[in-house]
Design an enzyme around this catalytic site. Structure first.
Site, PDB file in Angstrom:
ATOM      1  N   GLU A 226       0.882  -1.179   0.000  1.00  0.00           N
ATOM      2  CA  GLU A 226       0.000   0.000   0.000  1.00  0.00           C
ATOM      3  C   GLU A 226       0.913   1.221   0.000  1.00  0.00           C
ATOM      4  O   GLU A 226       1.551   1.514   1.012  1.00  0.00           O
ATOM      5  CB  GLU A 226      -0.887  -0.002   1.242  1.00  0.00           C
ATOM      6  N   CYS A 261      -2.232   8.975   2.666  1.00  0.00           N
ATOM      7  CA  CYS A 261      -1.889   8.376   1.367  1.00  0.00           C
ATOM      8  C   CYS A 261      -2.902   8.823   0.325  1.00  0.00           C
ATOM      9  O   CYS A 261      -2.568   9.004  -0.839  1.00  0.00           O
ATOM     10  CB  CYS A 261      -1.845   6.866   1.461  1.00  0.00           C
TER      11      CYS A 261
END
Ligand code: NAD
Length: 456
Positions: A226, A261
């Site tokens: 990720e 993110c």
């Protein structure tokens, strides 16, 4: 390892980082403990994790203080993160038994056919600091529930929180050796890469993710990543409530000091509403309270890592050198602490780093576009593929744009949002694999196909 408070640069605590012999001993414990953990029923494992969730809630205030002190995340946002992450546990409570059950695919005929979802074994969870609860839970809770033992390495910028996870999981009843916390930076991460583990689950930067993938490739075990993003938001000219769109977009860009993110990292606005949007956006950002992350009401605290200030400085300078217009912010705040003033730039282009490289801080570029085609072309012009957002009063028109974008997540009239119901996945340099949703638990299992002939 010195843990500094990014708000005032004082020493919070010194922790001994694990050395090689400690790392090896912990891995040994994980390998020893995993088979018995896997033999327990899903219900039993789930009950323990639910207890963990209750302990976290009972200790919320103290845990939020720890998180704020080591990362600089404003206290209200630390509380929000801890409360919000609990939705993973509720979602698992509702679904895990079904997801992990033996699947009877063919029940009639000479050969019965069934799928059993077995755990991988001992997995590494090398994690990031920006949302340690969210990104940690996405991996270690799902992995534990599926019957794996977890080698958890918190980021060196969220080690105190990582140690709390270990403490509370043990208190909740996770047996000794099933979850081990590895303290240290890249060197300790490297030791995990060298070990003989059954899966590598990483949350962090593209650069480290790529390195890890190359390093463990020959082990032939699952690798999931990720990674970062350069997430775009596009405001169409049919939006009636421009002020509200600006408020939402600004929150998506500046929440957690821009260190998400899936933060909005670049904004495109249709030329017909551009001026109104920029004005409303600037007003919103200028109203943000910047300061001590422990003070109630603070929206912008310090960034977590000192080095990031240089990245932000470089992006602003590069943009200004190439003709961008600075509306607000643009510099480090004087005094102690890693404070960067929330920064809004317009007149930007894809020649500038601020529109192409992950900023991971409180800074945004806003670019005017002539039509949806130009917006799509610019939104696609990135090496990343995490999320994209479109604000419009017309769902069909928004979806037409979102369909064209190679991202794992698409938002209409919202942004910077993660849900346990939906897969969390990045395309291109934003990652590999999936967490959350029913797909997210599959990541921590391996199917065994049973062909059963005869009567039982
Ligand atoms: P990072 O890559 O610097 O570090 C991540 C982890 O990797 C840390 O635990 C670190 O100690 C470890 N590490 C570093 N070098 C290593 C090595 N050589 N071997 C093994 N481990 C090593 O990333 P970061 O600064 O902690 O996190 C910020 C990045 O994470 C941003 O790019 C952000 O977008 C991304 N992120 C992505 C998601 C997502 O869900 N896609 C979520 C959170 C953060």
């Amino acid at each position: 390892m010195d843990i500094l408070n990014p708000a005032n640069e004082t020493l919070l605590q010194s922790l001994p980082a694990d050395d090689r012999s400690q790392v090896l001993a912990k891995i040994e414990s994980l390998k020893k403990a995993q088979p018995d953990w896997a033999l327990r029923s899903v219900d039993e494992r789930l009950n323990i994790l639910v207890r963990f969730g209750s302990l976290v809630k009972e200790n919320l205030e103290n845990l939020a203080l720890v998180l704020t002190s080591e990362t600089g995340k404003p206290l209200a946002q630390a509380r929000n993160e801890i409360r919000g992450a609990h939705n993973r546990i509720e979602h698992l409570q509702a679904n895990a038994a079904t997801w992990l059950a033996r699947e009877k695919v063919v029940t009639e005929g000479a050969v019965r056919e069934e799928i059993v979802h077995e755990p991988l074994g001992v997995i590494a969870n090398i994690s990031a600091w920006n949302f340690p609860y969210n990104v940690g839970y996405n991996v270690f809770l799902y992995a534990l529930l599926a019957g794996n033992a977890v080698a958890y390495k918190p980021s060196e910028y969220a080690s105190l929180t990582g140690l709390k996870f270990g403490e509370l999981l043990a208190k909740a009843g996770v047996p000794s050796g099933v979850f081990e916390c590895f303290i240290g930076g890249a060197a300790v991460g490297e030791m995990l890469l060298e070990a003989d583990l059954d899966g590598y689950f990483f949350t962090g930067s593209y650069k480290t993710g790529k390195y890890i993938t190359q390093k463990v490739a020959t082990k032939m075990v699952p690798v999931q990543l990720e990674l970062g993003g350069k997430d775009a938001l596009y405001v169409m000219d049919d939006v009636q409530d421009i002020k509200q769109a600006a408020i939402n977009a600004a929150e998506g860009a500046f929440y957690n000091n821009g260190q998400s993110c899936c933060a909005v990292e670049r904004i495109y606005v249709h030329e017909n509403v551009y001026e109104a949007f920029v004005k409303a956006f600037e007003e919103e950002v200028e109203g943000y309270l910047i300061g001590d992350p422990l003070a109630e009401g603070t929206f912008i605290g310090p960034v977590t890592r000192r080095e990031q200030l240089d990245v932000l400085q470089d992006q602003v300078q590069d943009a200004l050198d190439k003709g961008a217009v600075l509306h607000t912010g643009g510099k480090r705040r004087a005094g102690a602490g890693y404070y960067w003033e929330p920064t809004v730039l317009t007149g930007v282009s894809h020649e500038m780093k601020v529109m192409m490289e992950e900023s991971f801080g409180p800074i945004i570029g806003i670019q005017s576009v002539r039509n949806d085609e130009e917006a799509v072309a610019l939104m696609k012009d990135t090496t990343y593929g995490l999320t994209a957002a479109v604000f419009s009063d017309n769902e069909a028109r928004a979806v037409q744009v979102l369909e064209k974008l190679p991202t794992g997540t698409a938002y209409w009239n919202c942004c910077d949002r993660v849900s346990p119901n939906l897969p969390w996945t990045g395309r291109k340099n934003s990652g590999l694999g999936v967490t959350l949703s029913y797909l997210g638990i599959r990541a921590f299992t391996q199917p065994k196909a049973y062909h059963l002939k005869g009567s039982s």
